[in-house]
Write a protein that holds these residues in place. Structure first.
Motif, short mmCIF file in Angstrom:
data_model
loop_
_atom_site.label_atom_id
_atom_site.label_comp_id
_atom_site.label_asym_id
_atom_site.label_seq_id
_atom_site.Cartn_x
_atom_site.Cartn_y
_atom_site.Cartn_z
N PRO A 81 0.89 -1.21 -0.05
CA PRO A 81 -0.12 0.12 0.02
C PRO A 81 0.73 1.25 0.00
O PRO A 81 1.99 1.38 0.36
CB PRO A 81 -0.89 -0.17 1.33
N ASP A 89 -1.90 -1.47 -5.68
CA ASP A 89 -2.44 -2.38 -5.01
C ASP A 89 -3.71 -2.57 -5.27
O ASP A 89 -4.41 -3.74 -5.28
CB ASP A 89 -2.05 -2.40 -3.41
N ASN B 41 -6.03 -2.30 2.22
CA ASN B 41 -4.84 -3.20 1.74
C ASN B 41 -5.00 -4.56 2.38
O ASN B 41 -4.54 -5.49 1.89
CB ASN B 41 -3.44 -2.66 1.87
N TYR B 45 -5.14 -8.05 0.80
CA TYR B 45 -3.90 -8.96 0.82
C TYR B 45 -3.51 -9.15 2.28
O TYR B 45 -2.55 -8.99 2.69
CB TYR B 45 -2.75 -8.36 -0.02
N GLN B 48 -0.13 -10.88 3.41
CA GLN B 48 1.15 -10.24 3.82
C GLN B 48 1.40 -9.51 5.00
O GLN B 48 2.21 -8.84 5.55
CB GLN B 48 1.32 -9.20 2.66
N TYR B 49 -0.01 -9.62 6.01
CA TYR B 49 0.29 -8.80 7.31
C TYR B 49 0.02 -10.01 8.43
O TYR B 49 -0.04 -9.44 9.67
CB TYR B 49 -1.15 -8.07 7.44
#
Lengths: 207, 176
Positions: A81, A89, B41, B45, B48-49
């Motif tokens: 981001p 994104d 975000n 996705y 990715q966190y």
């Protein structure tokens, strides 16, 4: 000693040299103009290569600029981001099939553009007019990849981004200004091509 | 000219380090400027966190589904589908999971920032979203029992929860 020889050796040769020098002098503005156009293109790269335009706001709701496409192509990061100059994104989430080529074309277009800019810079500083032709080739390459980028951005219309992200709001549309990059590139290329033609004509005067 | 070219290359090198985002940071503190961006975000996705510790301010919100099961969420008001300011208003955030009792939502029906604000730290439980089916709202704000809509939220494991007394600096409605 050498000067005397040259002056006295052949009047025809001397005339050729003078004509050549005059023809070469006329070439001076070309790398300067194309260099300035390439600098302008670096600013134009801030324009969106892909965006959601929303007349409700009004304006650009979310975008991927030319630089964003370039850096995403360079790093391969399409899902992080807060990218500089854009948000790949979000688009990548809804239209990954369009964003991968967009990032690739962005990378190639601006790699060619930067190479052309550097060549024009070298040409300007070293007066190496022979570089007009490779600079023109690089410029044409950048223009081709810009057009391909425009085409990739246009294909986002085939995704469901307008249906899901914009809830089918008729005020929203997918836009791309990548074509402006290609058009302005052609201006730079024209100056490089004219410079190349004039350079080779000037060289032919020596024969 | 040499200086200019050197500068150009230096700028490109700098930008290439973070030109496509700030994704290298392991942990994230969502600020007023980054709340919407990072939250959307994370919805896009979540993978990715998963290893990141997240820290953010939000208000508690109770979502009751069509089967009368209540989910306590940590949210802010946002625009529809995480980003478009052209659709219906909605909320963006997480379903909260905590070993400790969470502060009760208050003033939930009012469309203003007078809510129970909390500062949360914790992690995403998984990349799987919880789908909560609720009755849809009519344009006048009343519930329409004949229509349903589904809200998909990630689950957030709360490690710490602190009540925020003064939420005047926090945005009730977040947009990009």
């Amino acid at each position: 000693m050498a000067k005397n020889q040259s002056a006295g050796a052949a009047p025809g040769q001397s005339k050729k040299l003078r004509s050549h020098a005059a023809a070469m002098a006329k070439l001076t503005p070309f790398p300067r103009i194309s260099f300035i156009v390439y600098i302008i293109l670096c600013v134009v790269a801030l324009l969106p290569w892909l965006c959601i335009y929303n007349t409700d706001i009004p304006g650009i709701e979310i975008k991927v600029s030319g630089w964003n496409a370039f850096f995403c192509g360079l790093t391969g990061k399409l899902t992080t981001p807060g990218g500089i100059f854009g948000n790949m994104d979000t688009f990548n989430y809804f239209a990954p099939d369009a964003c991968k080529p967009l990032a690739l074309y962005g990378l190639l277009a601006y790699a060619f553009l930067i190479a052309a800019l550097i060549l024009n810079g070298v040409m300007l500083s070293k007066k190496a007019q022979v570089l007009h032709l490779p600079a023109a080739v690089l410029g044409i390459g950048a223009a081709i990849f810009s057009v391909l980028g425009f085409s990739a951005a246009d294909s986002v219309n085939n995704s469901n981004i307008l249906v899901e992200y914009c809830q089918s709001n008729p005020a929203c549309s997918v836009e791309s200004y990548a074509i402006f990059t290609a058009i302005i590139l052609l201006v730079a290329v024209i100056f490089n091509v004219i410079g190349a033609v004039k350079f080779f004509k000037a060289q032919s005067l020596l024969k | 000219m040499k200086k200019f070219l050197s500068l150009l290359l230096a700028v490109l090198l700098c930008f290439s380090c973070f030109g496509c985002g700030k994704g290298k940071a392991k942990d994230y503190v969502l600020t007023e400027d980054t709340f919407f961006l990072l939250m959307t975000n994370m919805q896009y996705y979540p993978e990715q966190y998963l290893d990141s510790t997240l820290e953010f301010d939000c208000f508690t919100y109770a979502l009751t589904d069509v089967n009368d099961q209540t989910y306590i969420c940590g949210v802010r008001k946002s625009s529809s589908e995480y980003g478009c300011t052209c659709g219906r208003d909605t909320i963006i955030g997480f379903v909260l999971e905590s070993a400790e009792p969470l502060p009760e939502p208050r003033n939930q029906s009012a469309d203003n920032g007078d809510k129970t604000w909390v500062h949360l730290t914790g992690k995403l439980k998984s990349a799987e979203k919880t789908e909560i089916t609720i009755h849809a709202y009519r344009n006048d704000g009343t519930i329409d029992p004949d229509r349903n809509e589904v809200i998909s939220f990630l689950s957030f494991e709360v490690a710490s929860c602190d009540l925020i007394e003064d939420a005047s600096g926090l945005q009730y409605y977040v947009i990009k």
